[in-house]
Design an enzyme around this catalytic site. Structure first.
Site, PDB file in Angstrom:
ATOM      1  N   GLU A  89      -3.472   8.188  -4.968  1.00  0.00           N
ATOM      2  CA  GLU A  89      -4.044   9.288  -5.782  1.00  0.00           C
ATOM      3  C   GLU A  89      -3.830   9.059  -7.280  1.00  0.00           C
ATOM      4  OE1 GLU A  89      -0.440  12.128  -4.805  1.00  0.00           O
ATOM      5  OE2 GLU A  89      -1.815  13.215  -6.082  1.00  0.00           O
ATOM      6  N   MET A 115       8.628   9.147   5.262  1.00  0.00           N
ATOM      7  CA  MET A 115       7.974   9.427   3.987  1.00  0.00           C
ATOM      8  C   MET A 115       6.835  10.433   4.158  1.00  0.00           C
ATOM      9  SD  MET A 115       8.044   6.004   1.698  1.00  0.00           S
ATOM     10  CE  MET A 115       9.521   5.639   0.732  1.00  0.00           C
ATOM     11  N   ARG A 164       7.551   0.890   4.170  1.00  0.00           N
ATOM     12  CA  ARG A 164       6.543   0.269   3.312  1.00  0.00           C
ATOM     13  C   ARG A 164       6.640  -1.246   3.318  1.00  0.00           C
ATOM     14  NH1 ARG A 164       6.866   3.885  -1.795  1.00  0.00           N
ATOM     15  NH2 ARG A 164       7.369   1.937  -2.826  1.00  0.00           N
ATOM     16  N   ARG A 180      23.814  13.739  20.949  1.00  0.00           N
ATOM     17  CA  ARG A 180      23.686  14.179  19.553  1.00  0.00           C
ATOM     18  C   ARG A 180      22.248  14.577  19.254  1.00  0.00           C
ATOM     19  NH1 ARG A 180      26.545   8.800  17.210  1.00  0.00           N
ATOM     20  NH2 ARG A 180      28.641   9.634  16.897  1.00  0.00           N
ATOM     21  N   GLY A 216       3.135   3.134  -5.189  1.00  0.00           N
ATOM     22  CA  GLY A 216       4.035   2.602  -4.168  1.00  0.00           C
ATOM     23  C   GLY A 216       3.352   1.484  -3.405  1.00  0.00           C
ATOM     24  N   THR A 222      -2.465   3.975   0.651  1.00  0.00           N
ATOM     25  CA  THR A 222      -1.202   4.709   0.694  1.00  0.00           C
ATOM     26  C   THR A 222      -0.734   4.780   2.130  1.00  0.00           C
ATOM     27  OG1 THR A 222      -0.104   6.841   0.493  1.00  0.00           O
ATOM     28  CG2 THR A 222      -2.483   6.925   0.619  1.00  0.00           C
ATOM     29  N   ILE A 223       0.565   4.589   2.322  1.00  0.00           N
ATOM     30  CA  ILE A 223       1.089   4.752   3.686  1.00  0.00           C
ATOM     31  C   ILE A 223       0.980   6.218   4.100  1.00  0.00           C
ATOM     32  CG2 ILE A 223       2.682   2.790   3.559  1.00  0.00           C
ATOM     33  CD1 ILE A 223       4.965   4.939   3.329  1.00  0.00           C
ATOM     34  N   ASP A 224       0.854   7.125   3.122  1.00  0.00           N
ATOM     35  CA  ASP A 224       0.857   8.568   3.431  1.00  0.00           C
ATOM     36  C   ASP A 224      -0.436   9.057   4.087  1.00  0.00           C
ATOM     37  OD1 ASP A 224       3.284   8.553   2.153  1.00  0.00           O
ATOM     38  OD2 ASP A 224       2.538   9.396   0.284  1.00  0.00           O
TER      39      ASP A 224
HETATM   40  O1  F6P Z   1       3.101   7.438  -1.993  1.00  0.00           O
HETATM   41  C1  F6P Z   1       3.740   6.557  -1.167  1.00  0.00           C
HETATM   42  C2  F6P Z   1       5.220   6.848  -1.061  1.00  0.00           C
HETATM   43  O2  F6P Z   1       5.780   5.914  -0.201  1.00  0.00           O
HETATM   44  C3  F6P Z   1       5.574   8.283  -0.638  1.00  0.00           C
HETATM   45  O3  F6P Z   1       5.528   8.477   0.744  1.00  0.00           O
HETATM   46  C4  F6P Z   1       6.945   8.449  -1.218  1.00  0.00           C
HETATM   47  O4  F6P Z   1       7.220   9.805  -1.467  1.00  0.00           O
HETATM   48  C5  F6P Z   1       6.882   7.671  -2.480  1.00  0.00           C
HETATM   49  O5  F6P Z   1       5.866   6.710  -2.322  1.00  0.00           O
HETATM   50  C6  F6P Z   1       8.196   7.022  -2.826  1.00  0.00           C
HETATM   51  O6  F6P Z   1       8.068   6.427  -4.063  1.00  0.00           O
HETATM   52  P1  F6P Z   1       9.084   5.393  -4.710  1.00  0.00           P
HETATM   53  O7  F6P Z   1       8.811   4.054  -4.127  1.00  0.00           O
HETATM   54  O8  F6P Z   1       8.763   5.439  -6.140  1.00  0.00           O
HETATM   55  O9  F6P Z   1      10.459   5.853  -4.341  1.00  0.00           O
END
Ligand code: F6P
Length: 341
Positions: A103, A169, A274, A162, A10, A125-127
């Site tokens: 990863e 993500m 992203r 609400r 990603g 990774t943004i994660d």
């Molecule tokens: O690993 C980075 C990430 O943005 C995750 O947070 C997310 O689950 C995944 O990629 C989404 O992947 P794709 O761009 O293939 O939908």
């Protein structure tokens, strides 16, 4: 030396800053040449390249995405994939690779380094779920984007009384949810590491309304209900065997409204997290990673990844980064729980 560079998985704000730093220092300080591989591991696998020199990296520091393109191609799943990469690198006269990825991309890099190819990894990774590095670039930008959204959602939630659910993500790790939820003043944060009890979530929602405020629920896309409490749908798999996620926000919207009687709406931030320009923090981290990665290649190091430890950039074995994911520890989650309800 002739060095190949690729970005896999990603995409993530800061990738271009890494590429720029690798090329600028590599060409201007060390006198190396570069080959850009297109679309992650697909590039070396199929021999698809683009020119990568100092003019090619001018002006890309603040640009989101990656000038090299990205994909989730897994050469280890392709018959003869590693041999094809080796042949293509030889044919192109490439002595070493800089692989910028998460990863999956670094998992492939580890396997290639084990088989004798010269590979240096850069964690992306943004994660923020890669081990052996305190932070990955892209995470700060993603959190800032989510916080901006949460700030805006607070005011509309109040106006309409609400419950607003924000799906962010985070497939296996809840770092984006935890940090954006804390910084954005969320009333509930749900993360994959801690299966949630929907009754408890509804309790927090009701409490919040009783205090005359509208609740914001931040949920990581990989969050799941505790076993046996709520049914969930299965998703399709990508080349690395990951389930395509998304949908927990919608489930919560339906359940919270049905169980509490309060109107609920979801916002899925998705790939907005992203995209676009990296924060200053991510530009600096990415730039420092790039500078240290080219030092490693220049010194003939391989099978290593650059990593942030404290304020220093260090080298760690690639395998240390990919062996297991860096998940949110329970005590970190508990810090945030003080603000729930
Ligand atoms: O690993 C980075 C990430 O943005 C995750 O947070 C997310 O689950 C995944 O990629 C989404 O992947 P794709 O761009 O293939 O939908």
């Amino acid at each position: 030396m002739r060095i190949g560079v690729l970005t896999g998985g990603g995409d993530c704000p800061g990738l271009n800053a890494v590429i720029r730093a690798v090329v600028r220092k590599g060409a201007e300080v060390y006198g190396h040449e570069f080959v850009g591989f297109r679309d992650g591991w697909k590039g070396p696998l199929e021999g698809v390249t683009m020119p990568l020199d100092v003019p090619a990296v001018r002006g890309i520091l603040p640009r989101g995405g990656t000038i090299l393109g990205s994909s989730r191609t897994n050469p280890l799943k392709v018959e003869g994939g590693v041999a094809r990469i080796r042949e293509n690198l030889e044919a192109l006269g490439v002595d070493a690779l800089v692989a910028i990825g998460g990863e999956d991309t670094l998992g492939v890099a580890t396997a290639l380094a084990d088989q004798g190819l010269n590979v240096v990894g850069v964690p992306k990774t943004i994660d923020n779920d890669l081990n052996a590095t305190d932070y990955t670039f892209g995470f700060d930008t993603a959190v800032q984007i989510a916080v901006d959204a949460i700030d805006r959602l607070h005011t509309t939630a109040e106006s309409h009384h609400r419950a607003l659910i924000v799906e962010v993500m985070g497939r296996h790790a809840g770092w984006i949810a935890l940090h954006s939820g804390l910084a954005g003043g969320a009333n509930v944060i749900l993360i994959p590491e801690r299966p949630f009890d929907i009754d408890q979530v509804c309790e927090y929602v009701k409490q919040r309304f009783e205090r005359h405020y509208a609740p914001i629920i931040v949920v990581a896309e990989g969050a799941t209900p505790a076993e046996g409490t709520m049914a969930m749908q299965e998703g399709e798999l990508d080349a690395f065997g990951h389930v395509r996620l998304g949908g927990i926000g919608q489930v919560l919207e339906r359940e919270i409204e049905a169980r509490t009687g309060y109107e609920s709406r979801q916002t899925v931030l998705g790939h907005v997290q992203r995209g676009g320009t990296p924060t200053a923090y991510d530009r600096i981290l990415a730039t420092r990673f790039g500078l240290h990665a080219i030092d490693a290649v220049h010194e003939g190091d391989s099978g290593v990844m650059v990593a942030l430890q404290g304020a220093d950039i260090v080298r760690v074995p690639l395998s240390a980064a990919t062996k297991e994911l860096k998940l949110v520890p329970l005590d970190r989650y508990k810090e945030a729980e003080v603000f729930f309800g």
